[in-house]
Structures are given as structure tokens and as C-alpha cells.
Motif scaffolding. Structure first.
Motif, mmCIF file in Angstrom:
data_model
loop_
_atom_site.group_PDB
_atom_site.id
_atom_site.type_symbol
_atom_site.label_atom_id
_atom_site.label_comp_id
_atom_site.label_asym_id
_atom_site.label_seq_id
_atom_site.Cartn_x
_atom_site.Cartn_y
_atom_site.Cartn_z
ATOM 1 N N GLU A 105 4.336 -44.455 -28.552
ATOM 2 C CA GLU A 105 2.924 -44.196 -28.831
ATOM 3 C C GLU A 105 2.245 -43.548 -27.628
ATOM 4 O O GLU A 105 1.441 -42.619 -27.780
ATOM 5 N N THR A 106 2.592 -44.047 -26.438
ATOM 6 C CA THR A 106 2.011 -43.452 -25.227
ATOM 7 C C THR A 106 2.432 -41.992 -25.085
ATOM 8 O O THR A 106 1.613 -41.113 -24.769
ATOM 9 N N LEU A 107 3.720 -41.731 -25.325
ATOM 10 C CA LEU A 107 4.223 -40.357 -25.223
ATOM 11 C C LEU A 107 3.593 -39.459 -26.282
ATOM 12 O O LEU A 107 3.301 -38.288 -26.008
ATOM 13 N N GLN A 108 3.391 -40.010 -27.484
ATOM 14 C CA GLN A 108 2.752 -39.217 -28.528
ATOM 15 C C GLN A 108 1.336 -38.844 -28.124
ATOM 16 O O GLN A 108 0.893 -37.700 -28.337
ATOM 17 N N GLY A 109 0.613 -39.816 -27.527
ATOM 18 C CA GLY A 109 -0.728 -39.517 -27.038
ATOM 19 C C GLY A 109 -0.698 -38.451 -25.962
ATOM 20 O O GLY A 109 -1.536 -37.535 -25.947
ATOM 21 N N THR A 110 0.281 -38.560 -25.062
ATOM 22 C CA THR A 110 0.408 -37.557 -23.993
ATOM 23 C C THR A 110 0.738 -36.184 -24.569
ATOM 24 O O THR A 110 0.188 -35.169 -24.130
ATOM 25 N N VAL A 111 1.633 -36.173 -25.565
ATOM 26 C CA VAL A 111 2.013 -34.903 -26.196
ATOM 27 C C VAL A 111 0.810 -34.266 -26.880
ATOM 28 O O VAL A 111 0.573 -33.058 -26.755
ATOM 29 N N GLU A 112 0.032 -35.088 -27.606
ATOM 30 C CA GLU A 112 -1.160 -34.555 -28.269
ATOM 31 C C GLU A 112 -2.144 -34.004 -27.243
ATOM 32 O O GLU A 112 -2.750 -32.948 -27.453
ATOM 33 N N GLU A 113 -2.300 -34.734 -26.139
ATOM 34 C CA GLU A 113 -3.195 -34.260 -25.088
ATOM 35 C C GLU A 113 -2.687 -32.941 -24.505
ATOM 36 O O GLU A 113 -3.472 -32.000 -24.270
#
Length: 221
Positions: A105-113
């Protein structure tokens, strides 16, 4: 007297015999009673022995059952311990999975950012590419009409305004010079040639433009 004595002796003998008989009968009767009592006690002792033997056999069976039960308990405890290890490993695996989910989830947030940043950068790059292309082609024209010059020499600031220009040939083209007051050539090129083409330069007050053929100066930013 003798007869009397004889009778007395007979009575004594009788009494004696009678006593002996009584004693014998009593002894026989006692012996018989004793045998009966001993027989009953013997029967009771045999029953007790049989009961003890049966009890010992039952006890032995119960001990074997207890031993088997203890062994089964040990086996179940070993199985339970093995299952507990499996449960502990499963719980550890579940914890790892939860950590991986959180990391995902953290990586997905980073990817979206990062994707948002990339989109913004793509927009900036596109704008800069357009601006660069305009600068390279010299097409950021100022408001104002192009200036046409015939063959000759011209003074910047007197004949034409100072500024930035793109010089392009009219016709076949010719040599094109821009010199400062000391005669130093800041521009020395050929317009219209396959190798050179148009030329963009800064013209400052006091400089001189020299062209051997008609040219057009297009104001640019």
C-alpha cells in the motif's frame, strides 16, 4: 461286705468307663466340630485367595490400560506441540503477509505520487520542448514588420532599431556582416547557402550591417 465292695468296684468301673466314653464322645464331637470349622475357614480362605487373584489380575489389566493411556497422552502432547509449532509458523507468516500488504500500500501510494509528478514533469517538458523548438527555429517573432535591406551598409540605432533579428536572404543570397565601431566582425556568414541558411543575431547601437545582396531582417525575441 465283699459283694458290696464288688458292686462298688463295678459302679466305679462303670463310672470310669462312662467317663471315658463321655470323654471319647466329647473328643470325637469336638474333633468333628473342629473339622467343620476348619473346613469352613478353608473354604473362606480359598475364596479370599481367588478374590485376591482376580483383583490382582484386574489391577494388572488396569495398570496396562493406564500405561497405554499415558502413552496415548504423550503421543497427543507431542502431536499438540507439533500443531502448536505449525500454528506459530502460520501466525508468523500471517504477520509477514500483513507487513507486505502494508508495504505494498505504501509503494502504491508512492507510485501514484510519482505518476502525478511524472505527469507534471511531462507537461513541463512538453512546454520546454515547444519553447526550445521555437528558440532553435527563431520563430518567436516580435510584433512589428520585417525590415528589408538592399545591398549596402546600415547603422544600427540610426537606420534600423537595435534588437534581435533573424536575417534571411532575398533572392540568391550573399555575404552578411555585422561589425562594431572598431571594425570587429561579430557576424560573418553567408545567407541562403545550403550550409548556413538564415542567421539570428543581436544588433546593438553603433554597429554596422553590411550585405552584398538584398536581405530581410525579422524582429524576434
Amino acid at each position: 461286705m465283699d459283694k458290696l465292695k464288688s458292686k462298688l468296684k463295678s459302679k466305679k468301673l462303670w463310672y470310669s468307663v462312662s467317663g471315658v466314653v463321655v470323654l471319647v464322645l466329647a473328643f470325637v464331637a469336638g474333633q468333628s466340630s473342629a473339622q467343620v470349622l476348619l473346613g469352613e475357614e478353608k473354604v473362606k480362605y480359598t475364596e479370599v485367595e481367588e478374590h485376591i487373584t482376580a483383583t490382582e489380575n484386574t489391577l494388572s489389566e488396569k495398570e496396562e490400560e493406564l500405561s497405554a493411556l499415558e502413552q496415548e497422552i504423550q503421543d497427543q502432547e507431542g502431536l499438540l506441540e507439533s500443531k502448536q509449532k505449525e500454528v506459530d509458523e502460520a501466525n508468523k507468516l500471517i504477520g509477514t503477509i500483513d507487513e507486505l500488504k502494508e508495504e505494498k500500500e505504501t509503494l502504491q501510494g508512492t507510485v501514484e505520487e510519482k505518476e502525478g509528478t511524472i505527469e507534471s514533469l511531462d507537461g513541463d517538458i512538453s512546454a520546454k520542448e515547444e519553447e526550445l523548438a521555437a528558440l532553435e527555429e527563431g520563430i518567436l517573432n516580435k510584433s512589428g514588420e520585417p525590415i528589408e535591406l538592399g545591398a549596402g551598409e546600415y547603422i544600427i540605432g540610426a537606420d534600423i532599431p537595435a534588437g534581435r533579428y533573424t536575417a534571411t536572404n532575398i533572392g540568391e543570397g550573399s555575404n552578411f556582416f555585422v561589425r562594431d565601431a572598431s571594425g570587429y566582425s561579430s557576424v560573418n556568414t553567408i545567407l541562403g547557402d545550403d550550409w548556413y541558411g538564415d542567421y539570428t543575431f543581436f544588433g546593438e547601437d553603433g554597429e554596422t550591417i553590411e550585405t552584398a545582396a538584398p536581405v530581410k531582417l525579422i524582429p524576434v525575441e
